[in-house]
Design an enzyme around this catalytic site. Structure first.
Site, PDB file in Angstrom:
ATOM      1  N   LYS A 238       0.543  -7.198 -10.129  1.00 45.04           N
ATOM      2  CA  LYS A 238      -0.868  -7.268  -9.789  1.00 45.04           C
ATOM      3  C   LYS A 238      -1.646  -7.976 -10.906  1.00 45.04           C
ATOM      4  O   LYS A 238      -1.259  -7.914 -12.080  1.00 45.04           O
ATOM      5  CB  LYS A 238      -1.452  -5.856  -9.646  1.00 45.04           C
ATOM      6  CG  LYS A 238      -0.927  -5.033  -8.487  1.00 45.04           C
ATOM      7  CD  LYS A 238      -1.532  -3.637  -8.521  1.00 45.04           C
ATOM      8  CE  LYS A 238      -1.011  -2.746  -7.408  1.00 45.04           C
ATOM      9  NZ  LYS A 238      -1.558  -3.130  -6.094  1.00 45.04           N
ATOM     10  N   ARG A 312       5.126   2.129   1.254  1.00 42.98           N
ATOM     11  CA  ARG A 312       5.780   2.350   2.547  1.00 42.98           C
ATOM     12  C   ARG A 312       7.280   2.587   2.382  1.00 42.98           C
ATOM     13  O   ARG A 312       7.911   3.240   3.209  1.00 42.98           O
ATOM     14  CB  ARG A 312       5.494   1.175   3.479  1.00 42.98           C
ATOM     15  CG  ARG A 312       6.065  -0.142   3.043  1.00 42.98           C
ATOM     16  CD  ARG A 312       5.359  -1.341   3.668  1.00 42.98           C
ATOM     17  NE  ARG A 312       4.024  -1.506   3.101  1.00 42.98           N
ATOM     18  CZ  ARG A 312       3.184  -2.472   3.474  1.00 42.98           C
ATOM     19  NH1 ARG A 312       3.547  -3.348   4.412  1.00 42.98           N
ATOM     20  NH2 ARG A 312       1.995  -2.563   2.930  1.00 42.98           N
TER      21      ARG A 312
END
Length: 458
Positions: A238, A312
């Site tokens: 990020k 996820r």
């Protein structure tokens, strides 16, 4: 933990300053029945009964003082008296009228996260009321929200997967719940390969944390929370702006643990199974890579197209495990996608459900307690975005379309048909302070879930 029980008390006739909630359209009629001293005091302070406005009206003696709180028209909502609890001086106040849901904000406005700074002790603002049921409801909910906030606000250096497991153990102990923790390489031998893949690069080993509580003869309830204690993004790292608040990426786990505590505290007639996949998404020589193909507990293979879509992956192993026990209801909480925030902003969690009646039940519960949600669709045609040429699916679709929906569709593949399932993509953060809601970790969707479960199982 803040002593919220000391902030709300049954009316007992002891001396207290009257606290009068007033909506703007009620002010003129109320002032017409007051003496000149009160009218002058209201005018001098510019009190218009706007929401969150507060005024203190001095009296001739200690028993003649008044406190006024501006509120919205209608029954008092959760945050109606939060500004009053922050602005009024410490003391004892007697509420005029029904407390409604306002006990929550009255309590939480006085909660502080003080682990890392010395705070001067402040005497509480105590609110007395005849609404005994409202007191009994507000205190455990305030404790649950404070738990969520404090866990999220704790930096990742002090809330590793091991620390998160200890937090679960500490919460479970008073209720006699059983906790099982699978750590590090044992995740592979016990068939949790996706959790292991995400967390293996960190110095703190990943974990699967399970809590069991309740009578096995009661309906089985599975609650799952994403526990990424820090998310660097992995090798798809990020930028600085995206990493700044990633201590909050275990916000789903905080929600799950707080909800489990409410269930146990109330003695709901369920067999509770809470699962938290705890891991740090870090970077090292053995970090999982774009292009890797990883296994999952359900036997499905996943091509990694983005290591920053790790939530996820850890959730899918837990969904598969929970589903093996055929629960009556399965709920997962996750700070899963920025796409949900782009679509709905910071205050509205995105709700996904595989059952329309169940979704309506959750939405109605949220509306009833002032904990709003917004449903997004599990749009089946978007399953095509998850196709892989070399595995059963990719973990992240190409492009920027429908990111929250495709993430939910990924999770749905691990939920057997016919098993009622709710997925909440929550921000778990307040970006700008409001009365009773400081900037930082926040419970969003927790009280809605609790209202639904209480209605079903109490």
């Amino acid at each position: 933990m803040t002593d919220f029980a000391a902030m709300l008390a049954p009316a007992d006739g002891q001396p207290a300053v009257p606290l009068i909630p007033l909506a703007a359209d009620q002010l003129a009629a109320w002032l017409a029945g007051q003496g000149e001293r009160v009218r002058t005091g209201v005018a001098a302070q510019g009190f218009k009964a706007a929401a969150d406005q507060v005024a203190m009206i001095a009296g001739d003696g200690p028993s003649d003082w008044l406190a006024l709180a501006g509120v919205a028209t209608g029954a008092l909502g959760p945050w109606a008296l939060a500004a009053a609890a922050q602005k009024l001086p410490p003391g004892r106040y007697a509420l005029a009228g029904e407390l409604g849901q306002a006990g929550l904000g009255w309590c939480l406005a006085q909660h502080r996260f003080t682990r890392y700074r010395r705070a001067e002790p402040v005497a509480p603002r105590v609110l007395t009321t005849t609404s005994l049921a409202a007191i009994h409801a507000a205190v455990p909910e305030a404790e649950a929200v404070a738990l969520v906030r404090d866990l999220i606000d704790t930096p990742a250096g002090d809330l590793t997967p091991a620390d998160l497991a200890q937090a679960v153990i500490d919460i479970a102990r008073p209720f006699g719940a059983d906790v099982r923790v699978v750590t590090g390489e044992a995740l592979l031998s016990e068939n949790f390969p996706a959790i292991h893949a995400v967390g293996r690069a960190a110095s703190a080993a990943p974990r699967l944390i399970e809590l069991y509580w309740g009578d096995a003869a009661h309906p089985r309830l599975a609650i799952i929370g994403k526990g990424i204690t820090f998310d660097s993004g992995g090798l798809n790292i990020k930028p600085t702006s995206g990493m700044a608040n990633m201590k909050k990426d275990m916000g789903g786990a905080a929600h799950a643990l707080a909800l489990a505590r409410l269930v146990m505290q109330a003695g709901l007639r369920v067999r509770l199974h809470m699962l938290i996949p705890a891991a740090e998404n870090a970077i090292s020589g053995n970090a999982f890579r774009p292009g890797d193909i990883i296994a999952t507990r359900a036997g499905k293979t996943v091509e990694i197209t983005n290591t920053d879509a790790e939530g996820r992956l850890v959730l899918c192993d837990c969904l598969a495990l929970a589903a093996e026990h055929s629960p009556e209801l399965m709920i997962d909480f996750a700070t899963l996608t920025g796409a949900a925030r782009v679509a709905l902003g910071p205050q509205l969690p995105a709700l996904f459900a595989n059952d329309d009646a169940l979704a309506s039940e959750y939405l109605a519960a949220g509306a009833s307690v002032g904990d709003p949600l917004w449903r997004l669709p599990l749009w089946a045609p978007y399953q095509d975005m998850l196709k892989s040429e070399v595995a059963d699916m990719v973990n992240s679709a190409d492009g920027g379309f429908a990111g929250a929906i495709t993430a939910a569709l990924f999770l749905e593949r691990f939920v057997p048909a016919g098993l009622p399932w709710l997925h909440l993509d929550t921000f778990a953060w307040t970006p700008a302070a409001k009365p009773g809601r400081p900037k930082g970790g926040e419970a969003l969707g927790l009280r809605a879930a609790w209202a639904m479960l209480r209605s079903r199982y109490q």
